[in-house]
Design a protein around this motif. Structure first.
Motif, PDB file in Angstrom:
ATOM      1  N   VAL A   1       1.059  -1.132   0.165  1.00  0.00           N
ATOM      2  CA  VAL A   1       0.295  -0.387  -0.214  1.00  0.00           C
ATOM      3  C   VAL A   1       0.647   1.229  -0.326  1.00  0.00           C
ATOM      4  O   VAL A   1       1.573   1.463   1.265  1.00  0.00           O
ATOM      5  CB  VAL A   1      -1.209  -0.111   1.359  1.00  0.00           C
ATOM      6  CG1 VAL A   1      -1.828   1.145   1.459  1.00  0.00           C
ATOM      7  CG2 VAL A   1      -2.042  -1.226   1.354  1.00  0.00           C
ATOM      8  N   THR A   3       1.494   4.881   0.478  1.00  0.00           N
ATOM      9  CA  THR A   3       0.651   6.592   1.305  1.00  0.00           C
ATOM     10  C   THR A   3       1.094   7.688   1.241  1.00  0.00           C
ATOM     11  O   THR A   3       2.601   7.850   0.745  1.00  0.00           O
ATOM     12  CB  THR A   3       0.478   5.786   2.285  1.00  0.00           C
ATOM     13  OG1 THR A   3       2.127   6.095   3.426  1.00  0.00           O
ATOM     14  CG2 THR A   3      -0.235   4.665   2.756  1.00  0.00           C
ATOM     15  N   PHE A  45      -6.867   8.060  -4.909  1.00  0.00           N
ATOM     16  CA  PHE A  45      -6.426   7.579  -4.168  1.00  0.00           C
ATOM     17  C   PHE A  45      -7.566   7.631  -3.082  1.00  0.00           C
ATOM     18  O   PHE A  45      -9.337   8.748  -3.237  1.00  0.00           O
ATOM     19  CB  PHE A  45      -5.435   8.999  -3.258  1.00  0.00           C
ATOM     20  CG  PHE A  45      -4.395   9.022  -4.100  1.00  0.00           C
ATOM     21  CD1 PHE A  45      -3.496   8.415  -3.423  1.00  0.00           C
ATOM     22  CD2 PHE A  45      -4.110  10.061  -5.359  1.00  0.00           C
ATOM     23  CE1 PHE A  45      -2.559   8.665  -3.912  1.00  0.00           C
ATOM     24  CE2 PHE A  45      -2.781   9.789  -5.605  1.00  0.00           C
ATOM     25  CZ  PHE A  45      -1.738   8.929  -4.990  1.00  0.00           C
ATOM     26  N   ASN A  46      -7.602   6.826  -1.880  1.00  0.00           N
ATOM     27  CA  ASN A  46      -9.239   6.948  -0.862  1.00  0.00           C
ATOM     28  C   ASN A  46      -8.706   6.997   0.365  1.00  0.00           C
ATOM     29  O   ASN A  46      -7.305   7.144   0.289  1.00  0.00           O
ATOM     30  CB  ASN A  46      -9.137   5.435  -1.002  1.00  0.00           C
ATOM     31  CG  ASN A  46     -10.623   5.007  -2.219  1.00  0.00           C
ATOM     32  OD1 ASN A  46     -11.184   5.630  -2.811  1.00  0.00           O
ATOM     33  ND2 ASN A  46      -9.717   3.805  -2.807  1.00  0.00           N
ATOM     34  N   ASP A  48      -7.690   6.648   4.193  1.00  0.00           N
ATOM     35  CA  ASP A  48      -7.476   4.766   4.971  1.00  0.00           C
ATOM     36  C   ASP A  48      -8.835   5.235   6.551  1.00  0.00           C
ATOM     37  O   ASP A  48      -9.073   6.492   6.990  1.00  0.00           O
ATOM     38  CB  ASP A  48      -6.504   3.871   5.730  1.00  0.00           C
ATOM     39  CG  ASP A  48      -5.646   5.085   6.104  1.00  0.00           C
ATOM     40  OD1 ASP A  48      -5.533   6.091   6.790  1.00  0.00           O
ATOM     41  OD2 ASP A  48      -4.726   4.525   5.978  1.00  0.00           O
ATOM     42  N   LYS A  55      -3.255   5.255  -2.245  1.00  0.00           N
ATOM     43  CA  LYS A  55      -3.082   5.068  -3.754  1.00  0.00           C
ATOM     44  C   LYS A  55      -4.055   3.690  -4.009  1.00  0.00           C
ATOM     45  O   LYS A  55      -3.668   2.310  -3.590  1.00  0.00           O
ATOM     46  CB  LYS A  55      -2.243   5.243  -4.723  1.00  0.00           C
ATOM     47  CG  LYS A  55      -2.460   5.353  -6.012  1.00  0.00           C
ATOM     48  CD  LYS A  55      -0.631   5.272  -6.324  1.00  0.00           C
ATOM     49  CE  LYS A  55      -0.205   4.792  -8.229  1.00  0.00           C
ATOM     50  NZ  LYS A  55       0.718   4.874  -8.793  1.00  0.00           N
ATOM     51  N   THR A  56      -4.977   4.256  -5.214  1.00  0.00           N
ATOM     52  CA  THR A  56      -6.124   2.736  -5.366  1.00  0.00           C
ATOM     53  C   THR A  56      -5.181   2.214  -7.278  1.00  0.00           C
ATOM     54  O   THR A  56      -3.892   2.803  -7.645  1.00  0.00           O
ATOM     55  CB  THR A  56      -6.988   3.172  -5.974  1.00  0.00           C
ATOM     56  OG1 THR A  56      -7.465   4.214  -7.292  1.00  0.00           O
ATOM     57  CG2 THR A  56      -8.042   4.014  -4.266  1.00  0.00           C
ATOM     58  N   ASP A  57      -5.757   1.340  -7.483  1.00  0.00           N
ATOM     59  CA  ASP A  57      -5.365   0.439  -9.164  1.00  0.00           C
ATOM     60  C   ASP A  57      -6.184   1.820  -9.744  1.00  0.00           C
ATOM     61  O   ASP A  57      -6.046   1.412 -11.556  1.00  0.00           O
ATOM     62  CB  ASP A  57      -5.553  -0.371  -9.393  1.00  0.00           C
ATOM     63  CG  ASP A  57      -5.007  -1.565  -8.173  1.00  0.00           C
ATOM     64  OD1 ASP A  57      -3.586  -0.811  -8.640  1.00  0.00           O
ATOM     65  OD2 ASP A  57      -5.052  -2.512  -7.765  1.00  0.00           O
ATOM     66  N   ASP A  58      -6.564   2.601  -9.509  1.00  0.00           N
ATOM     67  CA  ASP A  58      -7.488   2.710 -10.559  1.00  0.00           C
ATOM     68  C   ASP A  58      -6.982   4.606 -10.967  1.00  0.00           C
ATOM     69  O   ASP A  58      -6.264   4.939  -9.934  1.00  0.00           O
ATOM     70  CB  ASP A  58      -9.371   3.654  -9.812  1.00  0.00           C
ATOM     71  CG  ASP A  58     -10.042   2.289  -9.786  1.00  0.00           C
ATOM     72  OD1 ASP A  58      -9.874   1.344 -10.631  1.00  0.00           O
ATOM     73  OD2 ASP A  58     -11.197   2.056  -8.806  1.00  0.00           O
TER      74      ASP A  58
END
Length: 130
Positions: A1, A3, A45-46, A48, A55-58
């Motif tokens: 992950v 960050t 990003f999301n 937590d 970071k997301t994969d999108d």
């Protein structure tokens, strides 16, 4: 992950290399930059549970309006479309027009002149008729 801490920002550097100056370099640079920005993938990003960015994969693309430009030269009150650099040296003046276009229509972004380029109603009518 992966960050990172808030805030997050992007720093974009533009390096322009002019191979041949056939006129309207400013317009070519802006359109080239716009095209490069359209292709840039921005990661998503999301947050937590501890409010850290993760970071997301999108990804997403930038939503940019289309930019186009026109350059005119004037000599003895005669209008010239898209003059080359050599032609610009003998003209009385030049005018660069940058516009954007979307579903709502065209919008003027920038209008700049060099030399003696007086914007009269007649000249504007000729410029907008092309």
């Amino acid at each position: 992950v992966q960050t990172c801490a808030l805030p997050i920002c992007w720093n974009i550097n533009v390096i322009q290399t002019i191979i041949s100056d056939d006129g309207a370099v400013e317009i070519a640079t802006i359109i080239g930059f716009e095209e490069a920005m359209r292709e840039m993938k921005l990661p998503l990003f999301n947050l937590d549970s501890e409010y850290n960015l993760v970071k997301t994969d999108d990804f997403r693309y930038l939503n940019l309006k289309h930019v186009f430009g026109i350059r005119f030269g004037i000599l003895d009150n005669k209008l010239y479309y898209d003059p080359t650099k050599d032609e610009e040296e003998v003209l009385d003046g030049c005018c660069t027009v940058l516009m954007s276009k979307d579903d709502e229509g065209s919008k003027l972004l920038k209008l700049s002149t060099t030399g003696t380029f007086i914007l009269t109603e007649d000249i504007i009518a000729k410029m907008t008729a092309t």
